[in-house]
Motif scaffolding. Structure first.
Motif, PDB file in Angstrom:
ATOM      1  N   ILE A   1       0.863  -1.176   0.000  1.00 33.79           N
ATOM      2  CA  ILE A   1       0.000   0.000   0.000  1.00 33.79           C
ATOM      3  C   ILE A   1       0.904   1.230   0.000  1.00 33.79           C
ATOM      4  O   ILE A   1       1.772   1.368   0.870  1.00 33.79           O
ATOM      5  N   VAL A   2       0.717   2.101  -0.989  1.00 35.74           N
ATOM      6  CA  VAL A   2       1.622   3.247  -1.151  1.00 35.74           C
ATOM      7  C   VAL A   2       0.817   4.545  -1.197  1.00 35.74           C
ATOM      8  O   VAL A   2      -0.138   4.654  -1.970  1.00 35.74           O
TER       9      VAL A   2
ATOM     10  N   ALA B   1       5.862   8.300   2.942  1.00 37.86           N
ATOM     11  CA  ALA B   1       6.361   8.581   1.597  1.00 37.86           C
ATOM     12  C   ALA B   1       7.671   9.351   1.648  1.00 37.86           C
ATOM     13  O   ALA B   1       7.754  10.385   2.311  1.00 37.86           O
ATOM     14  N   SER B   2       8.677   8.851   0.955  1.00 36.22           N
ATOM     15  CA  SER B   2       9.960   9.558   0.890  1.00 36.22           C
ATOM     16  C   SER B   2      10.002  10.528  -0.283  1.00 36.22           C
ATOM     17  O   SER B   2      10.849  11.412  -0.336  1.00 36.22           O
TER      18      SER B   2
ATOM     19  N   ALA C   1       3.392   7.584  -5.100  1.00 37.82           N
ATOM     20  CA  ALA C   1       2.607   6.588  -5.827  1.00 37.82           C
ATOM     21  C   ALA C   1       2.940   6.600  -7.312  1.00 37.82           C
ATOM     22  O   ALA C   1       3.009   5.541  -7.954  1.00 37.82           O
ATOM     23  N   ALA C   2       3.135   7.793  -7.867  1.00 35.52           N
ATOM     24  CA  ALA C   2       3.478   7.897  -9.283  1.00 35.52           C
ATOM     25  C   ALA C   2       4.768   7.144  -9.587  1.00 35.52           C
ATOM     26  O   ALA C   2       4.859   6.398 -10.564  1.00 35.52           O
ATOM     27  N   ALA C   3       5.771   7.332  -8.735  1.00 34.30           N
ATOM     28  CA  ALA C   3       7.047   6.645  -8.925  1.00 34.30           C
ATOM     29  C   ALA C   3       6.882   5.140  -8.811  1.00 34.30           C
ATOM     30  O   ALA C   3       7.492   4.367  -9.556  1.00 34.30           O
TER      31      ALA C   3
ATOM     32  N   ALA D   1       2.450  10.222 -12.821  1.00 31.02           N
ATOM     33  CA  ALA D   1       3.265   9.131 -13.371  1.00 31.02           C
ATOM     34  C   ALA D   1       3.599   9.400 -14.833  1.00 31.02           C
ATOM     35  O   ALA D   1       4.720   9.122 -15.288  1.00 31.02           O
ATOM     36  N   LEU D   2       2.653   9.934 -15.586  1.00 32.01           N
ATOM     37  CA  LEU D   2       2.899  10.264 -16.989  1.00 32.01           C
ATOM     38  C   LEU D   2       3.938  11.372 -17.117  1.00 32.01           C
ATOM     39  O   LEU D   2       4.743  11.375 -18.053  1.00 32.01           O
ATOM     40  N   ARG D   3       3.920  12.315 -16.177  1.00 27.85           N
ATOM     41  CA  ARG D   3       4.928  13.373 -16.197  1.00 27.85           C
ATOM     42  C   ARG D   3       6.320  12.798 -15.935  1.00 27.85           C
ATOM     43  O   ARG D   3       7.323  13.314 -16.435  1.00 27.85           O
TER      44      ARG D   3
END
Length: 239
Positions: A77-78, A118-119, A125-127, A157-159
């Motif tokens: 879970i992120v 989150a770091s 989440a995108a990463a 994520a697209l970026r």
């Protein structure tokens, strides 16, 4: 999941009551199918990001009982975006309750399955979405991404990776209203309304395999209770 297979499922959610039902069904179906639920990413929406992460962990705890040693074989879970691309924060606690689950006061999930801090901030989440797609490609697995909430994490994520569309076997989005009747505004569906800039970026892309389940479609496409019981409990009439 403890086994390895060639079909990976990733779900992005803003886990209110409706998404919780979908998550529980997906977790149970993954146990008995050739899909491996690899990752659940979280986004603001029906409630705050922090509460969404808790709600997802509650679903996992309910559907993935621990082994005798107390270990959970469950998807990661992120946490992801806590606000839309333009910085605004929106939620639907007026509908889903302050906890996003109808204020049902469900037990707190064990810390071992909760989302880790989150770091990478809003882009965590995108990463992870990009990373899981790259790992799938390296291992010869197909990834199906199901978006159940605002599209912010996917836009981010697209970026980060413009080649993401070619890495997905399927993209399924729950959002929009095909009949022009909204569930948030007069003509707007909540997931798209929550971050229209993100939605615009996502739908501007030519996806090889995109399916959109609009809100009006989900209203008429109901799941009979006997089918739900079969999925969740393995047999009908368990409730």
């Amino acid at each position: 999941s403890s086994h390895s297979c060639s079909k990976w499922l990733v779900i992005d959610t803003d886990a209110g009551v409706d998404d919780a039902v979908a998550l529980c069904m997906a977790l149970k179906l993954a146990e008995r199918s050739d899909l491996e639920l690899k990752l659940i990413t979280c986004c603001f929406g029906n409630c705050s990001l922090e509460q969404v992460c808790t709600n997802v962990a509650k679903c996992v705890a309910a559907c993935c009982p621990p082994s005798k040693g107390g270990c959970y074989h469950a998807p990661r879970i992120v946490p992801g975006a806590s606000r839309c691309l333009n910085g605004e924060v929106i939620d639907a606690s007026h509908f889903h309750g302050q906890d996003g689950l109808g204020d049902a006061n469900l037990p707190d999930p064990p810390s071992s399955i909760r989302a880790q801090p989150a770091s990478r901030g809003e882009r965590e989440a995108a990463a992870e979405l990009v990373d899981v797609c790259k790992r799938a490609r390296a291992q010869g697995a197909d990834v199906t991404l199901v978006m159940l909430g605002p599209l912010t994490n996917l836009a981010l994520a697209l970026r980060e990776e413009a080649g993401l569309p070619s890495m997905l076997a399927d993209l399924i989005i729950m959002g929009g209203c095909g009949n022009g009747r909204g569930n948030h505004g007069r003509v707007t569906e909540f997931n798209i309304h929550a971050d229209p800039e993100a939605a615009a970026e996502v739908f501007a892309i030519e996806w090889p395999c995109l399916q959109v389940a609009s809100w009006d479609t989900t209203v008429v496409a109901t799941v009979p209770w006997e089918d739900f019981d079969q999925i969740i409990y393995g047999r009908a009439g368990r409730r």
